[in-house]
Enzyme design. Sequence first.
Site, PDB file in Angstrom:
ATOM      1  N   ASP A 204       0.710  -1.152   0.083  1.00 54.36           N
ATOM      2  CA  ASP A 204       0.061   0.021  -0.093  1.00 54.36           C
ATOM      3  C   ASP A 204       0.942   1.323  -0.009  1.00 54.36           C
ATOM      4  O   ASP A 204       2.139   1.439   0.666  1.00 54.36           O
ATOM      5  CB  ASP A 204      -1.138   0.145   1.287  1.00 54.36           C
ATOM      6  CG  ASP A 204      -0.378  -0.183   2.442  1.00 54.36           C
ATOM      7  OD1 ASP A 204       0.699  -0.991   2.540  1.00 54.36           O
ATOM      8  OD2 ASP A 204      -0.954  -0.121   3.331  1.00 54.36           O
TER       9      ASP A 204
ATOM     10  N   GLU B  15      -0.873  -2.492   5.264  1.00 55.56           N
ATOM     11  CA  GLU B  15       0.015  -2.331   6.294  1.00 55.56           C
ATOM     12  C   GLU B  15      -0.278  -0.999   7.131  1.00 55.56           C
ATOM     13  O   GLU B  15      -0.120  -1.193   8.382  1.00 55.56           O
ATOM     14  CB  GLU B  15       1.495  -2.311   6.043  1.00 55.56           C
ATOM     15  CG  GLU B  15       2.444  -2.421   7.109  1.00 55.56           C
ATOM     16  CD  GLU B  15       2.700  -1.247   7.627  1.00 55.56           C
ATOM     17  OE1 GLU B  15       3.064  -1.094   8.831  1.00 55.56           O
ATOM     18  OE2 GLU B  15       2.969  -0.082   7.095  1.00 55.56           O
TER      19      GLU B  15
HETATM   20 ZN    ZN Z   1       4.267   3.542   6.731  1.00 57.17          ZN
HETATM   21 ZN    ZN Z   2       5.916   1.331   5.720  1.00 59.66          ZN
END
Ligand code: ZN
Ligand code: ZN
Length: 451
Positions: A118, A185
């Site tokens: 991401d 994440e």
């Molecule tokens: Zn980050």
């Molecule tokens: Zn990261």
Amino acid sequence: MSAPHRLRLQLVAAPDIMRGTMKLTCSFLLGILAACAWAQTSSLTAEVETVYPDAHALYLDLHQTPELSSHEIQTATKVASKLRDLGYTVTEHVGGTGVVAILKNGAGPTVMLRTELDGLPVEEKTGLVYASKVHTKDDSGRDVPVMHACGHDLHMASLAATAAIMAHSKSAWHGTLILIGQPAEETISGAKRMIEDGLMTRFPKPDIAVSMHVGNTLPAGQIGVGPGYRFSNADSLRITIYGKGGHGSMPNSTIDPIVIAARVVTTLQTIVSREVKPGEVAVITVGYIQAGTKNNIIPDHAELGLTVRSYKPEVRQQMLAAIARMTKAEASAAGATPEPKIEHLEATDAVYNDPALAQRLQGVLESALGKDRVVRDEPGMASEDFSYFTAQGVPSFYFSLGGADPGKYAEAKAAGTTLPSNHSPLFAPDVDPALHMGIEAEVAALRNLLH
Ligand SMILES: [Zn+2]
Ligand SMILES: [Zn+2]
């Protein structure tokens, strides 16, 4: 840099052995070992060169096409197709947009290497020719810019190149290699969702998990390693304090939640300073207070947002219990009812490197990359959901990849300043040395673990 030094060691070894002393024989053996290490380093560097143009092209493409957490649709497709073309058995849509790629190579351990997929809602201001210009709608429908401001594009490019080298050198390792592309994440949700979707049951369960993160705290061309805690436990809390609203001119008819909230903020400071044992790592930050609409209205509630960081589980529990106790006590002291609502919004465990594994891999990486390129890394207070994999009983190794332009890094160090950190609109890793080093480190670690 280390190669000529090693070559010199090899050359001075020859006259040593002719004199036949034990000391000089040792010198000769050291020379041979050093020469072997040099040959190993140099052949690894050559292997990386064969895949580097593709890795660099993938980096530039991913950097210009970032996607937000849980929306990494094109990103996951690109990573999956690269790995499928290399002969990996690829499963997509694991826990949302997650990718799992497996390469079986006979009997042996199962080792997992992870990259995140991401980007972030940040407007890139690096001025690079390949800077992201992407805008999209976020989950609330707002138009937001998107940037790979955490370097996950570099992690993906490195993992794809590592995948290629491992697929082309199956005689150099054995076992099962699992590569995963983890979504979300940045919202600390992707690892959990992949596990809930069967990452540890539908696929071979890893014996060891490896991951890395690029950043500007080290110059490009170096990696940072260390045992034990790497990143902290993180808990996000939302506290709502209920009072009794009314006219600002008649406080006697109200219970002012703003005053209670102000007391709570200062009382919470005593948890770290007075209750937690000195020397333990503990942070409590009230990141926002929201209450009220107008200067002559006392509102009926106030909201506080907290982040709480720690390493040890017992310190974490001590702080969370103390926050609840003190918040309720301050509300009670003001006669406020009902008692405050405390919501635990997000939580992630500390990232912890198995000490024996970290020590072993430090040695492996020093001999593969050169001792001067591997430094001891201090643990940080950031957080990572890689800990969800470790919590499944998988020992792990997480290391730092230097991303800073070495010249700018030295200048900043001399001036006592710091370079833009991850998540900054100015975050721009020095790609060529950082990406080369990321691939070399991943391949060296995996070959050792799959041996
Ligand atoms: Zn980050
Ligand atoms: Zn990261």
